[in-house]
Design a protein around this motif. Sequence first.
Motif, PDB file in Angstrom:
ATOM      1  N   ARG A 185       0.825  -1.219   0.000  1.00 63.75           N
ATOM      2  CA  ARG A 185       0.000   0.000   0.000  1.00 63.75           C
ATOM      3  C   ARG A 185       0.851   1.259   0.000  1.00 63.75           C
ATOM      4  O   ARG A 185       0.348   2.353  -0.281  1.00 63.75           O
ATOM      5  N   ARG A 186       2.124   1.127   0.308  1.00 67.40           N
ATOM      6  CA  ARG A 186       3.028   2.281   0.354  1.00 67.40           C
ATOM      7  C   ARG A 186       3.542   2.679  -1.032  1.00 67.40           C
ATOM      8  O   ARG A 186       4.261   3.668  -1.145  1.00 67.40           O
ATOM      9  N   TYR A 187       3.180   1.900  -2.074  1.00 59.74           N
ATOM     10  CA  TYR A 187       3.764   2.125  -3.388  1.00 59.74           C
ATOM     11  C   TYR A 187       2.757   2.682  -4.385  1.00 59.74           C
ATOM     12  O   TYR A 187       1.585   2.296  -4.398  1.00 59.74           O
ATOM     13  N   PHE A 188       3.259   3.569  -5.232  1.00 51.69           N
ATOM     14  CA  PHE A 188       2.471   4.191  -6.301  1.00 51.69           C
ATOM     15  C   PHE A 188       1.980   3.141  -7.291  1.00 51.69           C
ATOM     16  O   PHE A 188       0.828   3.183  -7.754  1.00 51.69           O
ATOM     17  N   LEU A 189       2.857   2.187  -7.638  1.00 53.71           N
ATOM     18  CA  LEU A 189       2.546   1.109  -8.571  1.00 53.71           C
ATOM     19  C   LEU A 189       3.137  -0.195  -8.048  1.00 53.71           C
ATOM     20  O   LEU A 189       4.112  -0.189  -7.307  1.00 53.71           O
ATOM     21  N   GLY A 190       2.552  -1.311  -8.493  1.00 54.70           N
ATOM     22  CA  GLY A 190       3.200  -2.591  -8.310  1.00 54.70           C
ATOM     23  C   GLY A 190       4.108  -2.863  -9.496  1.00 54.70           C
ATOM     24  O   GLY A 190       4.094  -2.152 -10.502  1.00 54.70           O
ATOM     25  N   SER A 191       4.922  -3.907  -9.401  1.00 54.47           N
ATOM     26  CA  SER A 191       5.828  -4.236 -10.493  1.00 54.47           C
ATOM     27  C   SER A 191       5.914  -5.747 -10.654  1.00 54.47           C
ATOM     28  O   SER A 191       5.847  -6.499  -9.680  1.00 54.47           O
ATOM     29  N   VAL A 192       6.061  -6.163 -11.903  1.00 52.97           N
ATOM     30  CA  VAL A 192       6.203  -7.578 -12.210  1.00 52.97           C
ATOM     31  C   VAL A 192       7.115  -7.695 -13.426  1.00 52.97           C
ATOM     32  O   VAL A 192       7.080  -6.853 -14.326  1.00 52.97           O
ATOM     33  N   GLN A 193       7.963  -8.720 -13.436  1.00 58.45           N
ATOM     34  CA  GLN A 193       8.840  -8.958 -14.574  1.00 58.45           C
ATOM     35  C   GLN A 193       8.409 -10.233 -15.282  1.00 58.45           C
ATOM     36  O   GLN A 193       8.378 -11.303 -14.694  1.00 58.45           O
ATOM     37  N   PHE A 194       8.091 -10.098 -16.571  1.00 60.58           N
ATOM     38  CA  PHE A 194       7.705 -11.241 -17.392  1.00 60.58           C
ATOM     39  C   PHE A 194       8.877 -11.767 -18.201  1.00 60.58           C
ATOM     40  O   PHE A 194       9.076 -12.968 -18.316  1.00 60.58           O
ATOM     41  N   SER A 195       9.694 -10.865 -18.756  1.00 65.17           N
ATOM     42  CA  SER A 195      10.766 -11.294 -19.643  1.00 65.17           C
ATOM     43  C   SER A 195      12.057 -10.555 -19.326  1.00 65.17           C
ATOM     44  O   SER A 195      12.061  -9.532 -18.647  1.00 65.17           O
ATOM     45  N   SER A 196      13.156 -11.083 -19.852  1.00 64.79           N
ATOM     46  CA  SER A 196      14.461 -10.460 -19.709  1.00 64.79           C
ATOM     47  C   SER A 196      15.188 -10.554 -21.041  1.00 64.79           C
ATOM     48  O   SER A 196      15.166 -11.595 -21.698  1.00 64.79           O
ATOM     49  N   GLY A 197      15.824  -9.444 -21.437  1.00 64.92           N
ATOM     50  CA  GLY A 197      16.542  -9.417 -22.704  1.00 64.92           C
ATOM     51  C   GLY A 197      15.756  -8.703 -23.788  1.00 64.92           C
ATOM     52  O   GLY A 197      14.543  -8.526 -23.684  1.00 64.92           O
ATOM     53  N   CYS A 198      16.478  -8.272 -24.827  1.00 61.85           N
ATOM     54  CA  CYS A 198      15.851  -7.553 -25.935  1.00 61.85           C
ATOM     55  C   CYS A 198      16.648  -7.830 -27.208  1.00 61.85           C
ATOM     56  O   CYS A 198      17.887  -7.782 -27.192  1.00 61.85           O
ATOM     57  N   PRO A 199      15.974  -8.096 -28.333  1.00 65.65           N
ATOM     58  CA  PRO A 199      16.698  -8.444 -29.561  1.00 65.65           C
ATOM     59  C   PRO A 199      17.311  -7.260 -30.287  1.00 65.65           C
ATOM     60  O   PRO A 199      18.124  -7.452 -31.192  1.00 65.65           O
ATOM     61  N   PHE A 200      16.939  -6.031 -29.914  1.00 59.83           N
ATOM     62  CA  PHE A 200      17.402  -4.870 -30.651  1.00 59.83           C
ATOM     63  C   PHE A 200      18.755  -4.381 -30.122  1.00 59.83           C
ATOM     64  O   PHE A 200      19.193  -4.751 -29.034  1.00 59.83           O
ATOM     65  N   LEU A 201      19.401  -3.533 -30.912  1.00 58.74           N
ATOM     66  CA  LEU A 201      20.761  -3.081 -30.600  1.00 58.74           C
ATOM     67  C   LEU A 201      20.859  -1.569 -30.599  1.00 58.74           C
ATOM     68  O   LEU A 201      21.758  -0.988 -31.226  1.00 58.74           O
ATOM     69  N   ASP A 206      22.008  -0.705 -22.580  1.00 56.14           N
ATOM     70  CA  ASP A 206      22.888  -1.740 -22.041  1.00 56.14           C
ATOM     71  C   ASP A 206      22.195  -3.081 -21.826  1.00 56.14           C
ATOM     72  O   ASP A 206      22.820  -4.039 -21.361  1.00 56.14           O
ATOM     73  N   ILE A 207      20.928  -3.182 -22.172  1.00 57.79           N
ATOM     74  CA  ILE A 207      20.176  -4.415 -21.916  1.00 57.79           C
ATOM     75  C   ILE A 207      20.754  -5.621 -22.655  1.00 57.79           C
ATOM     76  O   ILE A 207      20.944  -6.691 -22.060  1.00 57.79           O
ATOM     77  N   PRO A 208      21.062  -5.526 -23.972  1.00 53.38           N
ATOM     78  CA  PRO A 208      21.624  -6.707 -24.643  1.00 53.38           C
ATOM     79  C   PRO A 208      22.917  -7.204 -23.998  1.00 53.38           C
ATOM     80  O   PRO A 208      23.139  -8.418 -23.890  1.00 53.38           O
ATOM     81  N   ALA A 209      23.766  -6.284 -23.552  1.00 51.64           N
ATOM     82  CA  ALA A 209      25.029  -6.691 -22.933  1.00 51.64           C
ATOM     83  C   ALA A 209      24.804  -7.335 -21.573  1.00 51.64           C
ATOM     84  O   ALA A 209      25.504  -8.283 -21.195  1.00 51.64           O
ATOM     85  N   PRO A 215      15.289 -13.167 -25.798  1.00 52.51           N
ATOM     86  CA  PRO A 215      14.424 -12.975 -24.624  1.00 52.51           C
ATOM     87  C   PRO A 215      14.145 -14.290 -23.906  1.00 52.51           C
ATOM     88  O   PRO A 215      13.932 -15.330 -24.526  1.00 52.51           O
ATOM     89  N   ARG A 216      14.156 -14.216 -22.599  1.00 48.55           N
ATOM     90  CA  ARG A 216      13.783 -15.327 -21.731  1.00 48.55           C
ATOM     91  C   ARG A 216      12.538 -14.908 -20.956  1.00 48.55           C
ATOM     92  O   ARG A 216      12.425 -13.754 -20.561  1.00 48.55           O
ATOM     93  N   VAL A 217      11.625 -15.818 -20.738  1.00 47.00           N
ATOM     94  CA  VAL A 217      10.328 -15.439 -20.170  1.00 47.00           C
ATOM     95  C   VAL A 217       9.936 -16.377 -19.032  1.00 47.00           C
ATOM     96  O   VAL A 217      10.371 -17.522 -18.953  1.00 47.00           O
ATOM     97  N   LYS A 218       9.093 -15.828 -18.154  1.00 46.32           N
ATOM     98  CA  LYS A 218       8.408 -16.643 -17.161  1.00 46.32           C
ATOM     99  C   LYS A 218       7.156 -17.250 -17.789  1.00 46.32           C
ATOM    100  O   LYS A 218       6.673 -16.786 -18.820  1.00 46.32           O
ATOM    101  N   SER A 219       6.619 -18.251 -17.129  1.00 46.87           N
ATOM    102  CA  SER A 219       5.380 -18.851 -17.608  1.00 46.87           C
ATOM    103  C   SER A 219       4.196 -17.961 -17.232  1.00 46.87           C
ATOM    104  O   SER A 219       4.262 -17.197 -16.254  1.00 46.87           O
ATOM    105  N   PRO A 220       3.099 -18.023 -17.986  1.00 43.79           N
ATOM    106  CA  PRO A 220       1.900 -17.271 -17.587  1.00 43.79           C
ATOM    107  C   PRO A 220       1.444 -17.599 -16.171  1.00 43.79           C
ATOM    108  O   PRO A 220       0.985 -16.714 -15.438  1.00 43.79           O
ATOM    109  N   GLY A 221       1.596 -18.859 -15.769  1.00 44.03           N
ATOM    110  CA  GLY A 221       1.194 -19.230 -14.415  1.00 44.03           C
ATOM    111  C   GLY A 221       1.997 -18.509 -13.352  1.00 44.03           C
ATOM    112  O   GLY A 221       1.456 -18.136 -12.294  1.00 44.03           O
ATOM    113  N   GLN A 222       3.286 -18.308 -13.596  1.00 43.39           N
ATOM    114  CA  GLN A 222       4.099 -17.546 -12.645  1.00 43.39           C
ATOM    115  C   GLN A 222       3.593 -16.118 -12.508  1.00 43.39           C
ATOM    116  O   GLN A 222       3.500 -15.584 -11.400  1.00 43.39           O
ATOM    117  N   ILE A 223       3.294 -15.491 -13.635  1.00 42.83           N
ATOM    118  CA  ILE A 223       2.834 -14.098 -13.595  1.00 42.83           C
ATOM    119  C   ILE A 223       1.518 -13.983 -12.838  1.00 42.83           C
ATOM    120  O   ILE A 223       1.339 -13.089 -12.001  1.00 42.83           O
TER     121      ILE A 223
END
Length: 521
Positions: A185-201, A206-209, A215-223
């Motif tokens: 309740r102390r936060y403006f927004l919640g946060s969740v990470q579904f994927s990591s990495g990006c194909p663009f350059l 610094d994300i590709p490095a 991209p690597r992803v979590k399962s829908p059930g995890q989210i």
Amino acid sequence: MNLCILPEQQWPQRGRNQRRILCVFPRYAHSFGTFQHAYRLMPGVRAFMPPQGILLTAACLPPQWQVRFVDENIRPVHDREYQWADAVFISGMHVQRPQIERINQLAHHHGKLTVLGGPSVSACPQYYPRVDVLHVGEVGDATTELVARLDHSIQRPAHQLVLTTRDRLPMERMPIPAYHLVDLRRYFLGSVQFSSGCPFLCEFCDIPALYGRRPRVKSPGQIVSELDAMLAHGLRNAVYFVDDNFIADPQAAKNLLPELIAWQRRTGFQLNLCCEATLNIAQHPDLLAMMREARFTTVFCGIETPEPHALEGMKKKQNLRSPILDAVRTLNSFGLEVVSGIILGLDTDTPDTPARHLEFIEQSQIPLLTINLLYALPRTPLYDRLERDGRLVDDPHRASNVVFKSPYEQVLATWRDVIRQAYDPPRLFERLRAQTHCCFPNRLEPRRKVTPAMLGFGARLASRVLWHAGVRADYRRLFWETCRPLLRQGRIEEVMHIGVVTQHVIRFARECAGGQAEASF
């Protein structure tokens, strides 16, 4: 720190020793992106988003270890908490570097071993020579070694230890972050990470490095499980998908969205969803239709510049696949309000560039834009190029580490002028009024579950918005011209959104224009 629980049989001598771990997330400097000026309108809110990485760390440690968490954006760590701990875990980004160093110094003052992980140390271990143990990279073999070392000894090492991940753990084996340690309740927004990495350059990214191009992803059930956990621990308002690119793997996003739709229906659409994505998301109408049905309301797109030759120069060609204004209008047609990143200080900038930025802002009717000075992050092609050319400077009094083609003070003055004009209240409210016609009405308006806690929060939020924006603000006439028709139509949520947005961005823009805030969003 990107730690994650490993299979039980991999924990070294599990349960041999008890440990007390204090996880500390450093305070951010005030910025456009943290929305701190809006907190006064939102009952109980003290910080922007719960930090994913260090809460994941807390969830990953052996269950018999005692773990506490302090977010210094909400309150500072007390001396007694340092005294309680066997080891202090820290995480953070480059912008938090001074605070990371301060926390490390305080922990050492109390004689405690320190461990640092996260994106800053993973990119630049050399920034932190005084931390005892560095965890560089994501969860994996370095994580196993870290837990083994702490299980064996909590004495500070004679020399710094650097543990570097070589083999990463798949994202689908990550646990739910330790939300039980924090009051959401102390936060403006919640946060969740579904994927990591990006194909663009993109040259400046610094994300590709750091996280790879595949991209690597979590399962829908995890989210879904993470969203359930956030609701159970008090989250209200919205959840931000903190992926660097929500459509880094478009098919994975399309596989996730039906599960999000089903979850929203099951829980009564209590939360709005937001994400960050590359602008080519506009070329996926089937995906956008599902995002609308899942109640996505905002998407951040790094537009960077409306000048095609500049996009070519920074290798952001995905923004050239269709006209930018057409892409923005497409997103608006699915009820997605676009938030945009803009960069000043590019080598391709000309004397006409500021005017083109302002013209683009007017034509696109994007209300919120993070207008940044170019900054070269380590482990990016931009950093490497500027380093070769001798165009990097290490000066904490500067807002950028780049030696621009134009004089620094001139670029800084241009940045301030663009911000002043972009967030001049009449111009800002004109763009917000446009959203009430071209974007907000296109959103799905499902029957939403309203809990007593939500009703109480909403009533207090409404009273504060009407008081601060409608009575006290010097832009109150513009507020009422924009919001009075919405109130008559019962569009209360839009009024609250406009009140919260304007409370922060107008004040922050004035601070920037007056030299009272850093040139960083």
